[in-house]
Write an enzyme that holds these catalytic residues in place. Structure first.
Site, PDB file in Angstrom:
ATOM      1  N   HIS A  88      17.218 -23.777  -5.151  1.00  0.00           N
ATOM      2  CA  HIS A  88      18.605 -23.336  -4.984  1.00  0.00           C
ATOM      3  C   HIS A  88      18.952 -22.344  -6.092  1.00  0.00           C
ATOM      4  CE1 HIS A  88      19.541 -27.169  -2.498  1.00  0.00           C
ATOM      5  NE2 HIS A  88      19.181 -26.166  -1.734  1.00  0.00           N
ATOM      6  N   ALA A  89      19.300 -21.136  -5.660  1.00  0.00           N
ATOM      7  CA  ALA A  89      19.391 -20.008  -6.591  1.00  0.00           C
ATOM      8  C   ALA A  89      20.375 -20.228  -7.739  1.00  0.00           C
ATOM      9  CB  ALA A  89      19.781 -18.759  -5.802  1.00  0.00           C
ATOM     10  N   ARG A  90      21.540 -20.769  -7.424  1.00  0.00           N
ATOM     11  CA  ARG A  90      22.599 -20.809  -8.438  1.00  0.00           C
ATOM     12  C   ARG A  90      22.385 -21.897  -9.480  1.00  0.00           C
ATOM     13  NH1 ARG A  90      27.312 -22.652  -4.169  1.00  0.00           N
ATOM     14  NH2 ARG A  90      26.613 -24.761  -3.743  1.00  0.00           N
TER      15      ARG A  90
ATOM     16  N   ARG B 239      23.140 -19.771  -3.053  1.00  0.00           N
ATOM     17  CA  ARG B 239      22.293 -20.961  -3.042  1.00  0.00           C
ATOM     18  C   ARG B 239      20.976 -20.739  -2.285  1.00  0.00           C
ATOM     19  NH1 ARG B 239      23.156 -26.936  -2.127  1.00  0.00           N
ATOM     20  NH2 ARG B 239      22.021 -27.577  -0.281  1.00  0.00           N
TER      21      ARG B 239
ATOM     22  N   ASN C 142      15.930 -26.187   0.622  1.00  0.00           N
ATOM     23  CA  ASN C 142      15.765 -27.642   0.606  1.00  0.00           C
ATOM     24  C   ASN C 142      16.214 -28.293   1.907  1.00  0.00           C
ATOM     25  OD1 ASN C 142      14.728 -29.865  -0.728  1.00  0.00           O
ATOM     26  ND2 ASN C 142      16.753 -30.508  -1.475  1.00  0.00           N
ATOM     27  N   ARG C 143      16.243 -27.508   2.988  1.00  0.00           N
ATOM     28  CA  ARG C 143      16.385 -28.027   4.350  1.00  0.00           C
ATOM     29  C   ARG C 143      15.277 -27.466   5.233  1.00  0.00           C
ATOM     30  NH1 ARG C 143      19.380 -30.202   1.528  1.00  0.00           N
ATOM     31  NH2 ARG C 143      21.553 -30.856   1.809  1.00  0.00           N
TER      32      ARG C 143
ATOM     33  N   SER D 236      20.481 -28.945  -9.651  1.00  0.00           N
ATOM     34  CA  SER D 236      21.657 -29.086 -10.472  1.00  0.00           C
ATOM     35  C   SER D 236      22.834 -29.098  -9.503  1.00  0.00           C
ATOM     36  CB  SER D 236      21.709 -27.899 -11.437  1.00  0.00           C
ATOM     37  OG  SER D 236      23.008 -27.598 -11.816  1.00  0.00           O
TER      38      SER D 236
ATOM     39  N   GLU E  43      18.830 -34.286  -9.992  1.00  0.00           N
ATOM     40  CA  GLU E  43      20.044 -33.485 -10.221  1.00  0.00           C
ATOM     41  C   GLU E  43      20.389 -33.543 -11.699  1.00  0.00           C
ATOM     42  OE1 GLU E  43      21.561 -31.664  -8.005  1.00  0.00           O
ATOM     43  OE2 GLU E  43      20.912 -32.445  -6.067  1.00  0.00           O
TER      44      GLU E  43
HETATM   45 ZN    ZN Z   1      20.027 -27.953  -5.411  1.00  0.00          ZN
END
Ligand code: ZN
Length: 424
Positions: A184-186, A238, A257-258, A311, A387
């Site tokens: 996830h990029a952000r 994201r 992540n899906r 995160s 996370e």
């Molecule tokens: Zn994530």
């Protein structure tokens, strides 16, 4: 050459100005409470920045932190009212928060440069800087570190990862641990954690047993297109940046992540291209996710632990997120998660939430096509979504916190690795 210089100058200017984040001028953050289904429904049409497990909230319900633009705010608040979902405003202007973070990172990076180190634990780095650092390690530690040029991202960036072994991955009784970051990029704090784990194994060698007896595969920046886009264009990005699906002109990108092949295609919320959790046109449609798949498959039969760094929210989440039931080894999966979580909590800041360990669907809500579920399904016994902390900042953790986060998270990784060795 001139073009390169100009584009470098443009990059520097973008970094100073924190990218084109004006689009978040006046966007507000709200915390809204609801049932697991109600929050999951929001995820298809709203930007959910994080979800807080019911066990941790005053309302006793699951809570989501959501971003509302000035245009959509009134209708969403009316919707929450109509559903009896209590909400509170958390922040007034997201653009302001992003500008603050950008300014701090520019200062942190120039301080690091003055001290002459190629990378520091007090700043965030670009895809090129991270790749250069990996190559540097490969050259300095050729007997320990192999840098893999694993393939190109959708936009053509080289995805690199490292294989760390004192025995060239030739001793087949050694367990393997695989870690990835920044799917996830952000979630900017995740690459520094991956790089710090590499540092502890290779440069500082704090625990020789962990490399003598374990082989490691670490992918510090799995989604470089999205990551660079989050630096220069949209801090809240994201997904990947692919345009190979129907509807990608207006809604590019897939939620990495899906996109894994486990229960893929089973959640209607993930089938919509404009959704933040869009699963893609097919499982493993994303080149970035195929890199993770192939890195995992390479030593699959002896891989014992897989952790995907995300995160934020202070959680170790395990399978099955797709339906809320437990894998056959649910008990030890929980035990190892608790051990890692406690090792982190022991070093955590007072203001940080204590870690929650649990089944992803029970702690939060259902999700399909995740790396955590897929890696468990293909036979890795211990697999987690981790996370990391966001404190009061969420994704926008100021760079002065990265040293704290990398240090405490290493304690968790070291504990997990030791657990793997002790239970073999
Ligand atoms: Zn994530």
């Amino acid at each position: 050459m001139a073009r390169l210089v100009i584009s470098l100058l443009l990059c520097a200017a973008a970094a100073v100005h924190g990218g084109n984040h004006e689009k978040y001028e006046g966007h507000q953050l709200y915390r809204v409470a609801g049932s697991s289904e109600e929050i999951a429904t929001l995820e298809a049409s709203l930007d959910i920045l994080s979800a807080t497990p019911a066990a941790r909230t005053l309302s006793g319900r699951l809570e989501a932190l959501v971003r509302l633009s000035p245009e959509e705010k009134q209708s969403w608040l009316a919707y929450f009212d109509s559903k009896n979902m209590p909400y509170t405003k958390v922040a007034d202007n997201l653009a302001e928060i992003i500008r603050d973070e950008g300014a701090k990172n520019v200062a942190a990076k120039s301080a690091a440069k003055r001290s002459g180190r190629s990378i520091s634990w007090d700043a965030y780095y670009s895809h090129d800087e991270i790749n250069d650092y990996l190559d540097e390690l490969g050259q300095q530690y050729p007997n320990l570190v192999t840098v893999i040029n694993a393939g190109l991202s959708y936009e053509g960036r080289q995805i690199k990862y490292v294989r760390i072994s004192t025995t060239r991955f030739e001793i087949l009784r050694k367990p393997v641990i695989v870690i990835d970051a920044a799917v996830h990029a952000r979630e900017w704090v995740t690459p520094p954690v991956a790089l710090y784990i590499i540092n502890q194994l290779v440069v500082d060698v704090v625990n020789q047993r962990l490399t003598d007896e374990i082989d490691w595969v670490i992918i510090p920046l799995a989604n470089p297109d999205g990551y660079e886009y989050s630096i220069h264009e949209d801090r809240m990005w994201r997904k990947t940046r692919s345009r190979s699906h129907a509807g990608s002109d207006s809604c590019p990108g897939v939620d990495g992540n899906r996109n894994f092949d486990h229960e893929w295609g089973t959640r209607p919320d993930s089938a919509v291209p404009c959704s933040l959790i869009y699963e893609g046109p097919s499982a493993f449609s994303e080149p970035e996710i195929r890199v993770i798949r192939d890195a995992v498959n390479r030593d699959l039969d002896r891989t014992k632990l897989y952790i995907s760094l995300h995160s934020y929210g202070n959680m170790f989440l395990y399978a099955w997120g797709s339906n809320g039931t437990l894998p056959s080894n649910g008990l030890v999966l929980h035990l190892a998660g608790v051990m890692m979580a406690q090792a982190i909590d022991n070093l955590a800041l007072d203001k940080a939430d204590r870690y929650i360990v649990g089944n992803a669907a029970n702690v939060l809500y259902f999700s399909s096509g995740t790396s955590r579920d897929w890696t468990r399904a293909v036979g890795i016994p211990y697999t987690y979504t981790l996370e990391l902390p966001g404190y009061e900042y969420g994704f926008l953790v100021p760079p002065e916190y990265t040293r704290q986060i990398v240090t405490e998270t290493w304690a968790g990784i070291e504990t997990g690795a030791t657990y793997i060795l002790n239970t073999m």
